[in-house]
Design a protein around this motif. Structure first.
Motif, PDB file in Angstrom:
ATOM      1  N   LEU A  97      62.185  63.146  60.854  1.00 25.09           N
ATOM      2  CA  LEU A  97      62.679  62.564  61.994  1.00 25.09           C
ATOM      3  C   LEU A  97      62.563  63.222  63.231  1.00 25.09           C
ATOM      4  O   LEU A  97      62.721  64.334  63.481  1.00 25.09           O
ATOM      5  CB  LEU A  97      64.355  62.561  61.654  1.00 25.09           C
ATOM      6  N   VAL A  98      61.816  62.574  63.975  1.00 20.58           N
ATOM      7  CA  VAL A  98      61.311  62.980  65.512  1.00 20.58           C
ATOM      8  C   VAL A  98      62.648  63.130  66.461  1.00 20.58           C
ATOM      9  O   VAL A  98      63.048  61.963  66.652  1.00 20.58           O
ATOM     10  CB  VAL A  98      60.039  62.537  65.916  1.00 20.58           C
ATOM     11  N   VAL A  99      62.880  64.298  66.800  1.00 18.36           N
ATOM     12  CA  VAL A  99      64.211  64.539  67.790  1.00 18.36           C
ATOM     13  C   VAL A  99      63.709  64.811  69.049  1.00 18.36           C
ATOM     14  O   VAL A  99      62.998  65.874  69.190  1.00 18.36           O
ATOM     15  CB  VAL A  99      65.185  65.202  67.253  1.00 18.36           C
ATOM     16  N   ASP A 100      64.262  64.507  70.182  1.00 19.08           N
ATOM     17  CA  ASP A 100      64.110  64.924  71.514  1.00 19.08           C
ATOM     18  C   ASP A 100      65.536  65.302  71.787  1.00 19.08           C
ATOM     19  O   ASP A 100      66.386  64.551  72.185  1.00 19.08           O
ATOM     20  CB  ASP A 100      63.612  63.918  72.252  1.00 19.08           C
ATOM     21  N   PRO A 101      65.923  66.683  71.434  1.00 14.39           N
ATOM     22  CA  PRO A 101      67.070  67.102  71.692  1.00 14.39           C
ATOM     23  C   PRO A 101      67.821  66.892  73.090  1.00 14.39           C
ATOM     24  O   PRO A 101      68.913  66.643  73.304  1.00 14.39           O
ATOM     25  CB  PRO A 101      67.291  68.636  71.011  1.00 14.39           C
ATOM     26  N   ALA A 102      66.799  67.346  74.057  1.00 12.85           N
ATOM     27  CA  ALA A 102      67.229  67.179  75.500  1.00 12.85           C
ATOM     28  C   ALA A 102      67.809  65.871  76.040  1.00 12.85           C
ATOM     29  O   ALA A 102      68.774  65.936  76.834  1.00 12.85           O
ATOM     30  CB  ALA A 102      66.176  68.006  76.157  1.00 12.85           C
ATOM     31  N   ALA A 103      67.136  64.770  75.451  1.00 13.77           N
ATOM     32  CA  ALA A 103      67.299  63.427  75.858  1.00 13.77           C
ATOM     33  C   ALA A 103      68.351  62.771  74.788  1.00 13.77           C
ATOM     34  O   ALA A 103      68.847  61.787  75.142  1.00 13.77           O
ATOM     35  CB  ALA A 103      66.213  62.608  75.927  1.00 13.77           C
ATOM     36  N   GLY A 104      68.795  63.606  73.907  1.00 14.43           N
ATOM     37  CA  GLY A 104      69.551  63.130  72.883  1.00 14.43           C
ATOM     38  C   GLY A 104      69.347  61.940  72.292  1.00 14.43           C
ATOM     39  O   GLY A 104      69.917  60.844  72.097  1.00 14.43           O
ATOM     40  N   ARG A 105      67.695  61.861  71.767  1.00 12.92           N
ATOM     41  CA  ARG A 105      67.320  60.545  71.257  1.00 12.92           C
ATOM     42  C   ARG A 105      66.367  60.770  69.846  1.00 12.92           C
ATOM     43  O   ARG A 105      66.079  61.991  69.692  1.00 12.92           O
ATOM     44  CB  ARG A 105      66.595  59.859  72.104  1.00 12.92           C
ATOM     45  N   VAL A 106      65.922  59.837  69.352  1.00 10.68           N
ATOM     46  CA  VAL A 106      65.138  59.941  68.164  1.00 10.68           C
ATOM     47  C   VAL A 106      64.203  58.838  68.055  1.00 10.68           C
ATOM     48  O   VAL A 106      64.242  57.856  68.644  1.00 10.68           O
ATOM     49  CB  VAL A 106      65.996  59.918  66.821  1.00 10.68           C
ATOM     50  N   LEU A 107      63.014  59.250  67.605  1.00 12.70           N
ATOM     51  CA  LEU A 107      61.855  58.284  67.624  1.00 12.70           C
ATOM     52  C   LEU A 107      61.762  57.743  66.264  1.00 12.70           C
ATOM     53  O   LEU A 107      61.755  58.107  65.054  1.00 12.70           O
ATOM     54  CB  LEU A 107      60.595  58.937  67.811  1.00 12.70           C
ATOM     55  N   LEU A 108      61.655  56.404  66.244  1.00 14.51           N
ATOM     56  CA  LEU A 108      61.775  55.556  64.824  1.00 14.51           C
ATOM     57  C   LEU A 108      60.520  54.461  64.911  1.00 14.51           C
ATOM     58  O   LEU A 108      60.002  53.988  66.075  1.00 14.51           O
ATOM     59  CB  LEU A 108      62.960  54.754  64.619  1.00 14.51           C
ATOM     60  N   THR A 109      59.853  54.437  63.540  1.00  8.60           N
ATOM     61  CA  THR A 109      58.973  53.429  63.655  1.00  8.60           C
ATOM     62  C   THR A 109      59.148  52.150  62.937  1.00  8.60           C
ATOM     63  O   THR A 109      60.117  52.440  61.962  1.00  8.60           O
ATOM     64  CB  THR A 109      57.724  54.212  62.788  1.00  8.60           C
ATOM     65  N   LEU A 110      59.073  51.077  63.221  1.00  4.53           N
ATOM     66  CA  LEU A 110      59.197  49.955  62.595  1.00  4.53           C
ATOM     67  C   LEU A 110      58.163  49.693  61.357  1.00  4.53           C
ATOM     68  O   LEU A 110      56.832  49.329  61.777  1.00  4.53           O
ATOM     69  CB  LEU A 110      59.223  48.533  63.484  1.00  4.53           C
ATOM     70  N   HIS A 111      58.539  49.697  60.126  1.00  5.15           N
ATOM     71  CA  HIS A 111      57.645  49.931  59.027  1.00  5.15           C
ATOM     72  C   HIS A 111      57.134  48.575  58.849  1.00  5.15           C
ATOM     73  O   HIS A 111      57.854  47.630  58.456  1.00  5.15           O
ATOM     74  CB  HIS A 111      58.204  50.671  58.137  1.00  5.15           C
ATOM     75  N   PRO A 112      55.811  48.279  58.581  1.00 10.39           N
ATOM     76  CA  PRO A 112      55.176  46.918  58.540  1.00 10.39           C
ATOM     77  C   PRO A 112      55.654  46.461  57.238  1.00 10.39           C
ATOM     78  O   PRO A 112      55.748  45.325  56.871  1.00 10.39           O
ATOM     79  CB  PRO A 112      53.726  47.030  58.750  1.00 10.39           C
TER      80      PRO A 112
END
Length: 192
Positions: free
Chosen positions: A54-69
């Motif tokens: 899980l890719v996390v950007d702690p400073a911005a309080g967000r996660v990067l998600l992929t829409l799996h085909p």
């Protein structure tokens, strides 16, 4: 045994989740590896170990998600282990970089920072059709890590995704399953 097999066994042996269900899964994964020298690769059926992050950007309080085909859900980055992967963490990191387009990702280590020995955060067993739609379902024994994104990281969609987006911890899309929601909650606890 390959170095990857040895590392995966050590990583799972060294990890001690507090949750009894995660402990049971960990024992199942270790039994799978003990029985199957090829247990980390896609050709191992009916089940094989996979690695995700899980890719996390702690400073911005967000996660990067992929829409799996294939699945049609927003998921963390991840996939099959490859013979070039020296460690299970390296497999998760490779998948995260390939699918996010972000260089400079680092896996969270046991002390809650980056740079040390990466440790799993969660395990998830699920059925998939990774050998083809016309083939029987098989089981992914996914070992999940947290990857920390560098400040100002910019994602780049790959051909493995329908879409790729950042989401606030509390703003996950509707097409996110319970497993991903639990992973995000765990990651948030670890990085905040």
């Amino acid at each position: 045994m390959t170095a990857l097999h040895t590392d995966a066994t050590a990583a799972l042996n060294d990890w001690a989740p507090a949750d009894p269900d995660q402990q049971a899964l960990r024992r199942d994964y270790l039994a799978h590896l003990a029985e199957r020298p090829d247990g980390l690769f896609k050709a191992c059926l009916p089940a094989h170990i996979t690695a995700s992050a899980l890719v996390v950007d702690p400073a911005a309080g967000r996660v990067l998600l992929t829409l799996h085909p294939k699945v049609g859900l927003w998921l963390q980055m991840g996939g099959h282990c490859e013979p070039v992967d020296g460690t299970l963490g390296a497999a998760a990191l490779r998948e995260a970089v390939e699918e996010s387009g972000i260089t400079g990702l680092t896996l969270l280590s046991a002390d809650g920072a980056s740079g040390g020995r990466p440790v799993p955060v969660k395990l998830d067993r699920h059925e998939v059709h990774c050998t083809g739609k016309d083939q029987p379902a098989n089981t992914h024994l996914d070992v999940q890590y947290v990857a920390l994104a560098p400040a100002g990281a910019v994602e780049q969609i790959s051909e493995e995704s329908l879409d790729l987006r950042w989401f606030g911890y509390d703003e996950l899309p509707e097409l996110t399953d319970g497993s991903v929601r639990r992973l995000v909650a765990l990651a948030r606890e670890l990085v905040d």
